[in-house]
Design an enzyme around this catalytic site. Structure first.
Site, PDB file in Angstrom:
ATOM      1  N   VAL A 285       0.939  -1.183  -0.119  1.00 19.49           N
ATOM      2  CA  VAL A 285       0.098   0.079   0.015  1.00 19.49           C
ATOM      3  C   VAL A 285       0.825   1.308   0.069  1.00 19.49           C
ATOM      4  O   VAL A 285       0.674   2.352  -0.691  1.00 19.49           O
ATOM      5  CB  VAL A 285      -0.990  -0.146   1.173  1.00 19.49           C
ATOM      6  CG1 VAL A 285      -1.843   1.277   1.247  1.00 19.49           C
ATOM      7  CG2 VAL A 285      -1.928  -0.915   1.080  1.00 19.49           C
ATOM      8  N   ALA A 286       1.999   1.281   0.827  1.00 18.14           N
ATOM      9  CA  ALA A 286       2.918   2.577   0.858  1.00 18.14           C
ATOM     10  C   ALA A 286       3.490   2.762  -0.507  1.00 18.14           C
ATOM     11  O   ALA A 286       3.614   3.984  -0.893  1.00 18.14           O
ATOM     12  CB  ALA A 286       3.962   1.986   1.838  1.00 18.14           C
ATOM     13  N   ILE A 288       2.222   2.000  -3.779  1.00 23.60           N
ATOM     14  CA  ILE A 288       1.201   1.856  -5.003  1.00 23.60           C
ATOM     15  C   ILE A 288       0.853   3.374  -5.352  1.00 23.60           C
ATOM     16  O   ILE A 288       0.560   4.321  -4.100  1.00 23.60           O
ATOM     17  CB  ILE A 288       0.001   1.226  -4.910  1.00 23.60           C
ATOM     18  CG1 ILE A 288       0.322  -0.419  -4.810  1.00 23.60           C
ATOM     19  CG2 ILE A 288      -1.103   1.535  -5.849  1.00 23.60           C
ATOM     20  CD1 ILE A 288      -0.715  -1.057  -4.866  1.00 23.60           C
ATOM     21  N   GLU A 290      -1.525   5.700  -5.639  1.00 21.73           N
ATOM     22  CA  GLU A 290      -2.771   5.813  -5.768  1.00 21.73           C
ATOM     23  C   GLU A 290      -3.287   7.282  -6.179  1.00 21.73           C
ATOM     24  O   GLU A 290      -2.437   8.083  -5.905  1.00 21.73           O
ATOM     25  CB  GLU A 290      -3.593   5.584  -4.601  1.00 21.73           C
ATOM     26  CG  GLU A 290      -3.518   4.232  -3.863  1.00 21.73           C
ATOM     27  CD  GLU A 290      -2.336   4.089  -2.892  1.00 21.73           C
ATOM     28  OE1 GLU A 290      -1.545   5.077  -2.835  1.00 21.73           O
ATOM     29  OE2 GLU A 290      -2.101   3.149  -2.123  1.00 21.73           O
ATOM     30  N   ASP A 332       3.493  33.134 -38.874  1.00 20.97           N
ATOM     31  CA  ASP A 332       3.134  34.076 -40.081  1.00 20.97           C
ATOM     32  C   ASP A 332       3.392  35.799 -39.511  1.00 20.97           C
ATOM     33  O   ASP A 332       3.560  35.793 -38.226  1.00 20.97           O
ATOM     34  CB  ASP A 332       1.623  34.120 -40.169  1.00 20.97           C
ATOM     35  CG  ASP A 332       1.054  32.983 -41.056  1.00 20.97           C
ATOM     36  OD1 ASP A 332       1.998  32.435 -41.458  1.00 20.97           O
ATOM     37  OD2 ASP A 332       0.060  32.668 -40.793  1.00 20.97           O
ATOM     38  N   ASP A 650      -3.633  30.262 -41.465  1.00 19.61           N
ATOM     39  CA  ASP A 650      -4.830  30.640 -41.275  1.00 19.61           C
ATOM     40  C   ASP A 650      -5.663  30.233 -42.690  1.00 19.61           C
ATOM     41  O   ASP A 650      -6.924  29.921 -42.528  1.00 19.61           O
ATOM     42  CB  ASP A 650      -5.163  32.105 -41.128  1.00 19.61           C
ATOM     43  CG  ASP A 650      -4.186  32.952 -42.068  1.00 19.61           C
ATOM     44  OD1 ASP A 650      -3.578  32.374 -43.097  1.00 19.61           O
ATOM     45  OD2 ASP A 650      -3.795  34.148 -41.908  1.00 19.61           O
ATOM     46  N   ASP A 654      -2.722  26.308 -45.677  1.00 19.10           N
ATOM     47  CA  ASP A 654      -1.937  25.906 -44.583  1.00 19.10           C
ATOM     48  C   ASP A 654      -2.075  24.642 -43.687  1.00 19.10           C
ATOM     49  O   ASP A 654      -1.421  24.344 -42.943  1.00 19.10           O
ATOM     50  CB  ASP A 654      -2.104  27.192 -43.549  1.00 19.10           C
ATOM     51  CG  ASP A 654      -1.348  28.671 -43.936  1.00 19.10           C
ATOM     52  OD1 ASP A 654      -0.343  28.543 -44.517  1.00 19.10           O
ATOM     53  OD2 ASP A 654      -2.023  29.708 -43.605  1.00 19.10           O
ATOM     54  N   ASN A 716       6.946   7.758   0.729  1.00 23.63           N
ATOM     55  CA  ASN A 716       6.865   6.423   0.557  1.00 23.63           C
ATOM     56  C   ASN A 716       8.102   5.935   1.631  1.00 23.63           C
ATOM     57  O   ASN A 716       7.656   4.807   2.068  1.00 23.63           O
ATOM     58  CB  ASN A 716       7.160   6.236  -0.753  1.00 23.63           C
ATOM     59  CG  ASN A 716       6.020   5.806  -1.658  1.00 23.63           C
ATOM     60  OD1 ASN A 716       4.988   6.411  -1.288  1.00 23.63           O
ATOM     61  ND2 ASN A 716       6.048   5.540  -2.716  1.00 23.63           N
ATOM     62  N   THR A 749      -4.340  12.019   4.203  1.00 25.69           N
ATOM     63  CA  THR A 749      -3.807  13.381   4.472  1.00 25.69           C
ATOM     64  C   THR A 749      -2.845  13.969   3.184  1.00 25.69           C
ATOM     65  O   THR A 749      -2.908  15.195   2.989  1.00 25.69           O
ATOM     66  CB  THR A 749      -2.700  13.329   5.544  1.00 25.69           C
ATOM     67  OG1 THR A 749      -1.831  12.399   5.373  1.00 25.69           O
ATOM     68  CG2 THR A 749      -3.555  13.067   6.938  1.00 25.69           C
TER      69      THR A 749
HETATM   70  P1  ATP Z   1       1.421  36.601 -43.660  1.00 27.01           P
HETATM   71  O1  ATP Z   1       1.832  35.500 -44.630  1.00 27.01           O
HETATM   72  O2  ATP Z   1       2.655  36.752 -42.741  1.00 27.01           O
HETATM   73  O3  ATP Z   1      -0.206  36.570 -43.235  1.00 27.01           O
HETATM   74  P2  ATP Z   1       0.536  38.496 -45.704  1.00 27.01           P
HETATM   75  O4  ATP Z   1      -1.019  38.768 -45.479  1.00 27.01           O
HETATM   76  O5  ATP Z   1       1.364  39.460 -46.727  1.00 27.01           O
HETATM   77  O6  ATP Z   1       1.435  38.058 -44.739  1.00 27.01           O
HETATM   78  P3  ATP Z   1      -0.878  36.522 -47.672  1.00 27.01           P
HETATM   79  O7  ATP Z   1      -2.171  36.792 -47.125  1.00 27.01           O
HETATM   80  O8  ATP Z   1      -0.312  35.286 -48.440  1.00 27.01           O
HETATM   81  O9  ATP Z   1       0.367  37.027 -46.647  1.00 27.01           O
HETATM   82  O10 ATP Z   1      -0.798  37.784 -48.956  1.00 27.01           O
HETATM   83  C1  ATP Z   1       0.531  37.646 -49.725  1.00 27.01           C
HETATM   84  C2  ATP Z   1       0.448  39.057 -50.575  1.00 27.01           C
HETATM   85  O11 ATP Z   1      -0.604  38.963 -51.439  1.00 27.01           O
HETATM   86  C3  ATP Z   1       0.291  40.222 -49.689  1.00 27.01           C
HETATM   87  O12 ATP Z   1       1.640  40.830 -49.272  1.00 27.01           O
HETATM   88  C4  ATP Z   1      -0.283  41.193 -50.694  1.00 27.01           C
HETATM   89  O13 ATP Z   1       0.795  41.813 -51.561  1.00 27.01           O
HETATM   90  C5  ATP Z   1      -1.255  40.280 -51.489  1.00 27.01           C
HETATM   91  N1  ATP Z   1      -2.696  40.328 -51.071  1.00 27.01           N
HETATM   92  C6  ATP Z   1      -3.048  40.146 -49.931  1.00 27.01           C
HETATM   93  N2  ATP Z   1      -4.367  40.212 -49.802  1.00 27.01           N
HETATM   94  C7  ATP Z   1      -4.948  40.597 -51.072  1.00 27.01           C
HETATM   95  C8  ATP Z   1      -6.134  40.602 -51.747  1.00 27.01           C
HETATM   96  N3  ATP Z   1      -7.129  40.596 -50.964  1.00 27.01           N
HETATM   97  N4  ATP Z   1      -6.009  40.901 -53.134  1.00 27.01           N
HETATM   98  C9  ATP Z   1      -4.867  41.002 -53.670  1.00 27.01           C
HETATM   99  N5  ATP Z   1      -3.815  40.718 -53.227  1.00 27.01           N
HETATM  100  C10 ATP Z   1      -3.727  40.597 -51.895  1.00 27.01           C
END
Ligand code: ATP
Length: 926
Positions: A285-286, A288, A290, A332, A650, A654, A716, A749
């Site tokens: 028991v000492a 294990i 628990e 990013d 994002d 990705d 223990n 305890t």
């Molecule tokens: P990160 O990769 O660090 O998030 P980011 O926003 O620059 O940076 P992306 O979103 O891939 O990366 O955009 C890359 C490039 O594309 C930007 O630097 C910009 O020049 C161009 N871009 C971003 N948004 C638009 C858009 N809505 N329309 C046209 N070109 C765009």
């Protein structure tokens, strides 16, 4: 609305007006009242997965583990051997332990469930003719909604307008190649093959569309399947597996020690068999451990809750331990290191620049400004740029509901900044968009970094508007707009544009380029069918117009977060789609790198061999103008170097990198559903500083588990020492601690202070140490040495002295040591109490590993002190309540004994403070 008898296939065949009539909706969407009514009628748009393991079953599981079975059998044998009280006590303890474990697991499950609820998905719907964002749970059949790349499809729906849409339907059909979608129906399409139907649970990989919801929640095809499937089994994390192993090993060692002691007691001490058995049971028991596993699960769950408060949501408890091991963060830039608050400061046109000043606000759905900052009508080139900025734009800025609210952006900050710019120039978006409607679009993607839209012109032709990253835009442009005239672009023009870009980028500013091309009504350079226009056909021979220059300031918390990472030996590699110069300037500004940093662009990366990349990622490096696919290679290369990699992301593309990384981190605000799905952790504020806070928490949880382990192992040795003394004196020294008393320490305890240690705050300096190596074990040499060598031994000596102290007070060595009666009971009670008081010191000492307890505040962890209070109270009950006295073989203690006990923690505490001080000195010297 009679949808019940109709299948998705029937809906696929209807024309739009028929469909709208059938679903009781229109292009304006449902009314708010109708939507509310349907929500009650159809229920929320949620999927309930198969049944969870029944509560009863998970409750019973706690009584059938190897350790529990061992205790059941021990209790049974004790009863069989005539020790009924002991048998009942062991069973009672097993029962309490099982209930406690169940409660801990339940609390951990509740914590994980509540985290899940913090992850809502939003849908952009049209209701009463207005676009708005709603929680996906509130979507109802008949709702008109928009979808775009990265969205998880929230319901089974019929597409009404489609622009180059591809959908990954693998979750439903198993087919991993994305399916192209359109708004029309072709005969011969069967179930799941309809091109104009999208299904809940699938994801959009590219393009945009508008759709009408057909069914939601459990009525969707995905819902029907989900109701059939069982809950996925959660796999045990490496830490839990290690603990499982540890518990099993310690239990086995306990049994072995028990057997050895049993044999020795019979043959060496010549003890009766029944007594020898009870004696051996005490040893088992000492030893294990628990309560170890559920406490660990609970403290991991509590750790994830603390992380959630710091904006980091973990999907699995496992990730807590991986976070603490992270050696590299691939991050990013935009929105993570910077604020993603785009402000356009300048519009650059060849030979002239316009400074943009003033602040805008949104009123009643329109952006309004106190004054017009510049007059676009005076400059034809500027007018053209602004028209592109306004029409090549998917973002809407919505009026705030009250004057205290801020305007709501449906779309991206970059495009919202363009909206603000055009409004500052006095352009009205609604009017311009009506005059020049969008005929076709080629949506933005982060590989080509451009977006194109096509609009009609007054003479019956069409105009192509493109915006995007400068380098790519220059490669598709061969003409330039100059003072209202179009001419061929010269090398000097290119140099001038690049020079301007470099100047702004060196200040950390971002340039976005604009270009256009007009196509006559009868031109053959662009397909007449707008839906058939490809990227290659549209984005060529463009006329370059100019640049908008945007500022995106670093997040204020970033400076400290970066410093913390450097101190903690965690390297940060910026991986951005932005230009090399902007990236470098931001990196140097926030202290991420020195200005000697190597900047590798996506094109250069394509040329590099794996070995070259492996070398490059070991040093100070930034990756710029990369596509998400590159991120996967960077993450894999770091892993090949032995790094534990956390990576942010994002977008849809990705997802592979997020899955590959040891910790995939998705952005909660700007991230797509696909990225969130692929990630292990979601940042609810998109902030890099939250990653660092989560890593700190991950390290804290792990070190708390070690503190907890040290504490429970600490007792223990003193628990076992009396038996060893008894054995090796061949029974000359009567057993100083009974089995029942051992049980009270282990399962009474010790419990609450141990839990308190699991909730300890981060120890100062936890982020000044290098990451824990992956090979490190929870139960390491230092813990074994401290628990069994140092403190276990000291506590054994103290408790043995306490035992002899009582005997001494009662006439020993003049008379023999008592082996029964009042003096014996008082002596064993004193041994027990001394162990408890040693554990009080241990609870305080274990709170820090090398820092002084004073530095974290001696009373800062209330749980420890409540635990200690409980410990002393329980001890007092055992000693003074007559019924318990009988059960646990205890006797009341006198004043001198209590003085002896209360003094015990003081030297132990001071000794440990001295040890910590010496370790700190040693570290400082190193
Ligand atoms: P990160 O990769 O660090 O998030 P980011 O926003 O620059 O940076 P992306 O979103 O891939 O990366 O955009 C890359 C490039 O594309 C930007 O630097 C910009 O020049 C161009 N871009 C971003 N948004 C638009 C858009 N809505 N329309 C046209 N070109 C765009």
């Amino acid at each position: 609305m009679a949808t019940k008898t109709l299948t998705n296939d029937d809906f696929a065949k209807m024309d739009i007006s028929q469909l709208q009539e059938q679903l009781g909706t229109s292009a304006e969407g449902l009314s708010h009242d109708e939507a509310a009514k349907r929500l009650t009628q159809y229920g929320t748009n949620t999927i309930q997965h198969g049944k969870r393991q029944s509560q009863l079953l998970s409750f019973l599981k706690n009584f059938t583990s190897m350790m529990a079975i061992l205790l059941w059998v021990s209790g049974f044998i004790a009863m069989f051997a005539g020790m009924v009280e002991l048998g009942i006590a062991i069973w009672a303890v097993n029962l309490i332990n099982g209930c406690f474990s169940f409660w801990q697991e339940h609390a951990a499950q509740k914590a994980t469930d509540s985290l899940r609820k913090m992850l809502p998905t939003f849908v952009q719907v049209t209701r009463d003719g207005k676009d708005m964002q709603i929680n996906a749970d509130d979507l109802v059949p008949g709702d008109v909604f928009a979808i775009q790349a990265g969205n998880a499809i929230p319901a089974d729906a019929r597409l009404t307008e489609v622009s180059s849409m591809q959908v990954d339907e693998s979750a439903l059909t198993g087919e991993s190649v994305p399916t192209s979608k359109r708004s029309t129906y072709n005969h011969g399409e069967g179930q799941f093959a309809e091109k104009n139907i999208v299904y809940a649970g699938t994801v959009v990989t590219s393009g945009t569309a508008t759709a009408i919801a057909l069914s939601t929640g459990m009525q969707t095809e995905f819902g029907k399947i989900a109701s059939l499937t069982q809950n996925e089994k959660q796999t045990a994390s490496p830490l839990q597996q290690e603990l499982n192993r540890l518990t099993r090993q310690l239990s086995l060692i306990a049994i072995m020690i028990g057997v050895v002691f049993f044999v020795l007691a019979i043959f060496f001490v010549h003890y009766p068999v029944a007594k020898s058995f009870i004696f051996a049971l005490g040893m088992i028991v000492a030893f294990i451990p628990e309560g170890l596993l559920p406490t660990v699960t609970l403290s991991l769950a509590q750790g994830t809750q603390r992380m959630a408060k710091k904006h980091a949501l973990l999907k699995q408890l496992n990730s807590v331990e991986t976070l603490g091991e992270t050696t590299v963060i691939c991050s990013d830039k935009t929105g993570t290191l910077t604020q993603n608050q785009m402000t356009i400061n300048n519009v650059w046109l060849p030979t002239r620049t316009y400074a943009v000043t003033g602040t805008g606000y949104v009123n009643n759905g329109h952006i309004q400004f106190g004054s017009k900052d510049f007059d676009a009508t005076q400059d034809a080139d500027l007018s053209r740029l602004l028209q592109i900025a306004l029409l090549n734009n998917d973002t809407q800025v919505q009026a705030p509901a009250t004057s205290q609210d801020t305007p709501k952006i449906l779309g991206t900050p970059t495009e919202a900044a363009l909206d603000i710019l055009t409004a500052k120039a006095g352009l009205d978006k609604a009017t311009v968009a009506k005059e020049m409607p969008r005929l076709a679009e080629l949506p933005f993607d982060s590989d080509r970094k451009r977006m194109t839209t096509i609009h009609p012109t007054a003479d019956g032709g069409r105009v192509i508007y493109t915006k995007g990253a400068l380098d790519g835009m220059l490669s598709i442009s061969d003409q330039i707009l100059d003072g209202g005239n179009v001419r061929a672009m010269t090398e000097a023009d290119r140099n001038e544009i690049n020079h301007a870009n470099e100047m702004y980028a060196a200040q950390g500013l971002r340039a976005l380029a604009f270009a256009y091309r007009e196509v006559g009504a009868d031109s053959s350079t662009l397909p007449q069918d707008n839906k058939a226009i490809s990227i290659d056909a549209a984005e060529r021979h463009m006329i370059f117009v100019g640049l908008t220059i945007m500022a995106d300031p670093p997040r204020p918390e970033i400076y400290d977060a970066v410093k913390k990472c450097h101190r903690a030996n965690i390297r940060i590699i910026m991986v951005t789609g932005d230009s090399a110069l902007t990236a470098k300037s931001v990196a140097v500004k926030i202290g991420l790198t020195s200005d000697k940093v190597r900047v590798i662009t996506g094109d250069e990366l394509n040329q590099m061999s794996d070995d070259q990349l492996r070398e490059a990622v070991k040093g100070e490096v930034i990756f710029a103008r990369v596509a998400p696919e590159h991120k996967f290679r960077i993450v894999s290369t770091c892993q090949a170097n032995g790094d534990i990699v956390a990576s942010t992301g994002d977008g849809v593309n990705d997802a592979p990198a997020l899955k590959k990384a040891d910790i995939g981190i998705a952005m909660g605000v700007t991230g797509t559903d696909v990225a969130k799905d692929a990630a292990d952790m979601i940042l609810t504020d998109d902030n890099f500083a939250s990653i660092v806070a989560a890593i700190e928490e991950g390290r804290t949880v792990y070190s708390n588990l070690q503190k907890f382990l040290l504490y429970i192992l600490n007792s223990n040795v003193p628990e076992a020492a009396p038996s060893v003394i008894f054995l090796f004196t061949r029974g000359l020294v009567p057993l100083p601690l009974t089995v029942m008393q051992i049980l009270t320490v282990d399962l009474g305890t010790d419990m609450l202070p141990a839990l308190g240690l699991g909730a300890e705050q981060s120890e100062p300096g936890i982020m000044d140490q290098p990451p824990r190596p992956r090979t490190a074990h929870l139960l390491n040499k230092s813990i074994i040495w401290k628990a069994f060598g140092l403190y276990g031994l000291v506590a054994s000596v103290i408790s043995t002295v306490a035992y002899f102290f009582v005997n001494k007070m009662n006439g020993w060595p003049g008379i023999a040591l008592a082996s029964n009666g009042d003096i014996y009971r008082e002596a064993t009670t004193m041994t027990l109490a001394a162990i408890v008081f040693c554990q009080i010191a241990a609870a305080i000492n274990c709170r820090t590993q090398i820092s002084s307890v004073f530095s974290i505040g001696i009373f800062s962890n209330h749980r420890i002190w409540w635990g200690i209070a409980f410990e002393v109270l329980l001890l007092a009950c055992l000693i003074y309540i007559p019924f318990l006295q009988g059960l646990f073989n205890t006797a009341p203690l006198g004043v001198s004994e209590w003085i002896f006990l209360v003094v015990i923690p003081i030297p132990l505490f001071l000794l440990e403070e001295l040890r910590k001080y010496l370790v700190r000195q040693h570290h400082a010297k190193q």
